[in-house]
Write an enzyme that holds these catalytic residues in place. Structure first.
Site, mmCIF file in Angstrom:
data_model
loop_
_atom_site.group_PDB
_atom_site.id
_atom_site.type_symbol
_atom_site.label_atom_id
_atom_site.label_comp_id
_atom_site.label_asym_id
_atom_site.label_seq_id
_atom_site.Cartn_x
_atom_site.Cartn_y
_atom_site.Cartn_z
ATOM 1 C CG ASP A 10 16.816 -7.548 -6.952
ATOM 2 O OD1 ASP A 10 16.103 -7.949 -7.899
ATOM 3 O OD2 ASP A 10 17.930 -7.026 -7.109
ATOM 4 C CG ASP A 105 13.929 -7.631 -11.085
ATOM 5 O OD1 ASP A 105 14.189 -6.409 -11.202
ATOM 6 O OD2 ASP A 105 14.794 -8.519 -11.140
ATOM 7 C CD GLU A 106 16.599 -3.163 -7.931
ATOM 8 O OE1 GLU A 106 16.814 -3.486 -9.114
ATOM 9 O OE2 GLU A 106 17.325 -2.378 -7.299
#
Ligand SMILES: [Mg+2]
Length: 391
Positions: A10, A105-106
């Site tokens: 993350d 983003d993960e």
């Protein structure tokens, strides 16, 4: 079952970090990305410096400004976020093909069986974190464990720019002291209920009498208790192998409350255009539409309508949505927020309609509209009633 090595990665304060790469003068300052307070904008991302003032994402920008008068606001450059995200995923792809992207983003990565290439999962995680920092100047936090649930909690625990490795067999011990709300799936309502039962941390939840938990929380009580021990058997699943998203939607809070039906209709059309365009980009079509209306007094209503056939066409949905709205507006007027949400998807829709020529012509026209909309960043290409709507 094979023992797995699962990572949850993350990026920290992702939008803010990208803005800082673009403009290093933002480093070290309380910064947020999001819409302006005059436009009733909300915080999309907050730097750790801003978080110290109590600023967090989804907060109204006006409130964030009050909490932190020195706050620097950046509107956001979504194109750059996508570009940075693609670069990160290209790098991660070098470690395993089993990547499940959860958001921009993960992601979850399954590194089972890759130790002969990269060493054990912890070594690989260390290398990923270092390379993302050196090559892309972004901070990545990583959780490492034998399953996705524990890794997800571990990466949040490790933030910012940390790495947390939970040894096999140590899952319950790692979870025990954590607050119940740290467990994915426990929202504020369940957390409050647990607190009222004197269950504050995951260890207490895990050790509580099984019968008592099941009586209080029904069928998902037992599952919640297993998760509180760090048990999870869901595997990392690359795109295409899992079913389609559960819903696709858009909503908008207005700068000023609106009571003009013509204007509201225009906004609905815009929202439908955006949502349908996203459906089409995923080659999905929906059967059910929910309309959300929030009035000036903050009361919120949601109503649904279903078509007999799946559709990804905003013109097909517009009369349905307008009818729902008119029904809602019968006794009241000033609207603060409108939202549309599609559910009940079919992904085979495209194949079955490919031979329908009429459909195809319409589809070609819509494809051009989608292209223009993307090219001109969403708002400048409008048709019909949405011409009423000013940006
Ligand atoms: Mg993040």
């Amino acid at each position: 079952m094979k023992k797995r090595s699962v990572l949850h990665v993350d990026l920290d304060a992702f939008f803010v970090s990208v803005e800082r790469v673009l403009d290093p003068s933002l480093c070290g300052k309380p910064v947020v990305v999001g819409g302006s307070s005059q436009q009733r904008g909300v915080v999309a991302a907050a730097s750790y410096e801003a978080r110290q003032y109590g600023v967090h994402s989804a907060m109204a920008m006006s409130q964030a400004m009050r909490l932190c008068p020195d706050l620097t606001r950046v509107s956001g450059t979504h194109k750059m976020y996508s570009r940075a995200s693609r670069a990160v995923f290209r790098l991660l792809n070098g470690y395993t093909p089993i990547i499940e992207k959860v958001s921009i983003d993960e992601a979850y990565l399954d590194l089972t069986g890759t130790h002969h290439l990269f060493g054990d999962a912890l070594d690989a995680a260390n290398e990923m974190q270092r390379r993302v920092k050196e090559e892309l100047r972004l901070d990545l936090s990583i959780g490492v464990s034998g399953n996705r649930l524990v890794s997800k909690v571990a990466s949040a625990y490790a933030k910012p720019f940390g790495l947390c490795d939970v040894a096999r067999g140590g899952e319950a011990r790692f979870f025990a002291p954590l607050a119940v709300k740290k467990l994915p799936g426990i929202g504020p309502v369940t957390a409050n209920k647990l607190r009222s039962l004197n269950i504050d941390c995951l260890g207490t939840l895990a050790d509580a009498e099984k019968r008592f938990i099941e009586d209080t929380f029904g069928s998902h009580g037992a599952a919640m208790q297993r998760r509180a021990r760090g048990e999870c058997s869901v595997e990392v699943c690359p795109p295409g192998e899992r079913s389609a998203p559960k819903s696709i939607g858009h909503e908008q809070t207005f700068a000023n409350d609106i009571d003009d039906m013509k204007l509201l209709r225009g906004h609905i059309q815009l929202l439908l255009e955006h949502a349908c365009s996203r459906m089409r980009s995923k080659t999905l079509a929906a059967k059910t539409l929910s309309l959300k209306v929030r009035f000036a007094d903050f009361t919120t209503h949601t109503s649904d309508v279903s078509l007999s056939q799946h559709s990804d066409n905003e013109q097909r949905w517009l009369p349905q949505a307008v009818a729902l709205l008119e029904k809602r507006l019968k006794h009241r007027s000033s609207v603060r927020l409108l939202g549309v949400r599609f559910t009940n998807f079919s992904s085979n829709y495209y194949q079955s309609s490919l031979f329908n020529i009429e459909n195809e012509e319409q589809r070609a026209r819509t494809a051009i509209a989608d292209e223009l909309r993307e090219k001109y960043a969403g708002s400048s290409f409008k048709s019909g009633a949405s011409l009423w709507v000013s940006d």
